[in-house]
Design an enzyme around this catalytic site. Structure first.
Site, PDB file in Angstrom:
ATOM      1  N   TYR A  32      22.578   2.858  -3.434  1.00 57.74           N
ATOM      2  CA  TYR A  32      21.871   3.780  -4.319  1.00 57.74           C
ATOM      3  C   TYR A  32      22.217   3.522  -5.767  1.00 57.74           C
ATOM      4  O   TYR A  32      23.196   2.846  -6.087  1.00 57.74           O
ATOM      5  CB  TYR A  32      22.178   5.234  -3.942  1.00 57.74           C
ATOM      6  CG  TYR A  32      23.503   5.785  -4.446  1.00 57.74           C
ATOM      7  CD1 TYR A  32      23.522   6.660  -5.537  1.00 57.74           C
ATOM      8  CD2 TYR A  32      24.707   5.453  -3.852  1.00 57.74           C
ATOM      9  CE1 TYR A  32      24.726   7.192  -6.001  1.00 57.74           C
ATOM     10  CE2 TYR A  32      25.899   5.973  -4.305  1.00 57.74           C
ATOM     11  CZ  TYR A  32      25.912   6.839  -5.376  1.00 57.74           C
ATOM     12  OH  TYR A  32      27.100   7.351  -5.842  1.00 57.74           O
ATOM     13  N   ARG A  51      22.485  -3.889 -11.039  1.00 61.87           N
ATOM     14  CA  ARG A  51      23.564  -3.557 -10.098  1.00 61.87           C
ATOM     15  C   ARG A  51      23.006  -3.260  -8.712  1.00 61.87           C
ATOM     16  O   ARG A  51      23.628  -3.608  -7.696  1.00 61.87           O
ATOM     17  CB  ARG A  51      24.384  -2.381 -10.606  1.00 61.87           C
ATOM     18  CG  ARG A  51      25.582  -2.067  -9.709  1.00 61.87           C
ATOM     19  CD  ARG A  51      26.482  -1.007 -10.289  1.00 61.87           C
ATOM     20  NE  ARG A  51      25.790   0.283 -10.423  1.00 61.87           N
ATOM     21  CZ  ARG A  51      26.363   1.370 -10.934  1.00 61.87           C
ATOM     22  NH1 ARG A  51      27.619   1.317 -11.363  1.00 61.87           N
ATOM     23  NH2 ARG A  51      25.691   2.494 -11.041  1.00 61.87           N
ATOM     24  N   ARG A  99      19.152   1.774  17.520  1.00 61.44           N
ATOM     25  CA  ARG A  99      20.554   1.805  17.111  1.00 61.44           C
ATOM     26  C   ARG A  99      21.319   0.611  17.682  1.00 61.44           C
ATOM     27  O   ARG A  99      21.402   0.431  18.901  1.00 61.44           O
ATOM     28  CB  ARG A  99      21.212   3.118  17.565  1.00 61.44           C
ATOM     29  CG  ARG A  99      22.556   3.360  16.903  1.00 61.44           C
ATOM     30  CD  ARG A  99      23.221   4.637  17.404  1.00 61.44           C
ATOM     31  NE  ARG A  99      24.328   5.033  16.557  1.00 61.44           N
ATOM     32  CZ  ARG A  99      25.533   4.456  16.561  1.00 61.44           C
ATOM     33  NH1 ARG A  99      25.771   3.443  17.365  1.00 61.44           N
ATOM     34  NH2 ARG A  99      26.490   4.878  15.744  1.00 61.44           N
ATOM     35  N   LYS A 147      27.788  -0.148  -4.398  1.00 56.45           N
ATOM     36  CA  LYS A 147      27.422   1.262  -4.534  1.00 56.45           C
ATOM     37  C   LYS A 147      26.645   1.719  -3.299  1.00 56.45           C
ATOM     38  O   LYS A 147      25.407   1.817  -3.313  1.00 56.45           O
ATOM     39  CB  LYS A 147      26.621   1.490  -5.820  1.00 56.45           C
ATOM     40  CG  LYS A 147      26.560   2.957  -6.260  1.00 56.45           C
ATOM     41  CD  LYS A 147      25.945   3.082  -7.637  1.00 56.45           C
ATOM     42  CE  LYS A 147      25.823   4.517  -8.098  1.00 56.45           C
ATOM     43  NZ  LYS A 147      27.132   5.155  -8.361  1.00 56.45           N
ATOM     44  N   GLU A 179      40.149   4.667  -9.732  1.00 55.38           N
ATOM     45  CA  GLU A 179      39.062   5.334 -10.440  1.00 55.38           C
ATOM     46  C   GLU A 179      38.947   6.766  -9.950  1.00 55.38           C
ATOM     47  O   GLU A 179      39.706   7.203  -9.081  1.00 55.38           O
ATOM     48  CB  GLU A 179      37.746   4.589 -10.244  1.00 55.38           C
ATOM     49  CG  GLU A 179      37.317   4.438  -8.797  1.00 55.38           C
ATOM     50  CD  GLU A 179      36.097   3.542  -8.651  1.00 55.38           C
ATOM     51  OE1 GLU A 179      35.388   3.329  -9.643  1.00 55.38           O
ATOM     52  OE2 GLU A 179      35.860   3.060  -7.521  1.00 55.38           O
TER      53      GLU A 179
END
Length: 284
Positions: A32, A51, A99, A147, A179
């Site tokens: 995301y 990114r 799945r 991310k 962070e």
């Protein structure tokens, strides 16, 4: 009621659906980006898309959308939702399939979801009073530079901070800060040196981080990219975080100990204003 974008269609949020077999839901197999909006314009959009593509490459995902297509969707959502100030979230999944941990045989299209979130970004309470943070061990997986939507540990730690009367948590590994739960971390020394951890797999390669460091250098501020210790943090003159949703937010308290004078410092305040000025100039 907001208008959202799901797999090629704009529709009211209460009509939005995704497959129960989407791997973003089953495996957190998704990435995301979140882009800030000021005055109805997008901040740092091109860097966010760069990114996004990097994250997808690292996970062997394909992006069947050109930057201009994603920009058009972002702008349409801003317009449809009359968004003057807030955020646009974009999530891309590997898609839907029966799945199975193995995705090598998948042939379907990736899933895509975008939605807006109205939020006051300029008149930020945290920026005005400064953040109180607590420290916690960094137990995330080893690719924090990607991310992904797998934010469970960060959510647990953010909730722990709120329950402790703090605003956020900064994560630690081997006695050094990595962070924040959803932001990059910095200290300012007595010599006004800005120190933040260097880019690696250990931290998110923050878009706002990059923009703020460029602004700092333009203002002749000395920036040192290295890890700093918990002891350095607690004895720092200032501390602050950066993120797309918070811009530059000062930190005034760590585990109940005041940082510097216990109020937002001059360096973080200057950087916030300088970043906002530059961002408004380049917004699209």
């Amino acid at each position: 009621m907001r208008t959202v974008y799901v797999n090629g269609v704009y529709l009211p949020e209460n009509q939005a659906q995704i497959s129960i077999f989407d791997r973003g839901f089953l495996f957190a197999d998704a990435v995301y980006e979140v882009t800030a909006v000021l005055g109805g314009k997008l901040l740092d959009f091109e860097a966010h898309m760069a990114r996004l593509k990097r994250s997808m490459r690292e996970l062997d995902m394909t992006l069947p959308y050109a930057d201009e297509d994603l920009l058009a969707i972002h702008k349409a959502l801003v317009e449809k939702n009359d968004l003057e100030e807030g955020l646009v979230y974009l999530q891309l999944t590997r898609g839907a399939a029966d799945r199975d941990f193995d995705f090598s045989e998948m042939t379907g299209e990736p899933g895509i979801v975008l939605f807006t979130q109205a939020k006051p970004l300029i008149a930020s309470t945290l920026a005005q009073r400064g953040q109180k943070i607590i420290l916690a061990d960094d137990l995330r997986w080893g690719r924090s530079d990607i991310k992904t939507v797998q934010l469970l540990y960060s959510s647990l730690m953010k909730t722990r901070a709120k329950k402790a009367g703090a605003d956020d948590v900064w994560l630690c590994r081997d006695g050094k800060i990595t962070e924040g739960s959803s932001n990059n971390a910095y200290i300012v020394t007595e010599n006004n040196e800005i120190i933040t951890r260097e880019l690696s797999n250990d931290i998110l390669h923050g878009i706002t981080r990059s923009a703020v460091l460029k602004v700092a250098k333009l203002h002749q501020m000395k920036v040192i990219e290295r890890a700093f210790t918990i002891e350095e943090l607690k004895s720092a003159k200032e501390a602050f975080s950066t993120s797309a949703s918070g811009f530059v937010n000062p930190v005034v308290d760590v585990d109940g100990l005041a940082i510097g004078d216990g109020v937002p410092g001059a360096v973080s305040s200057t950087l916030r204003e300088a970043y906002l000025t530059e961002s408004r100039r380049t917004a699209i």
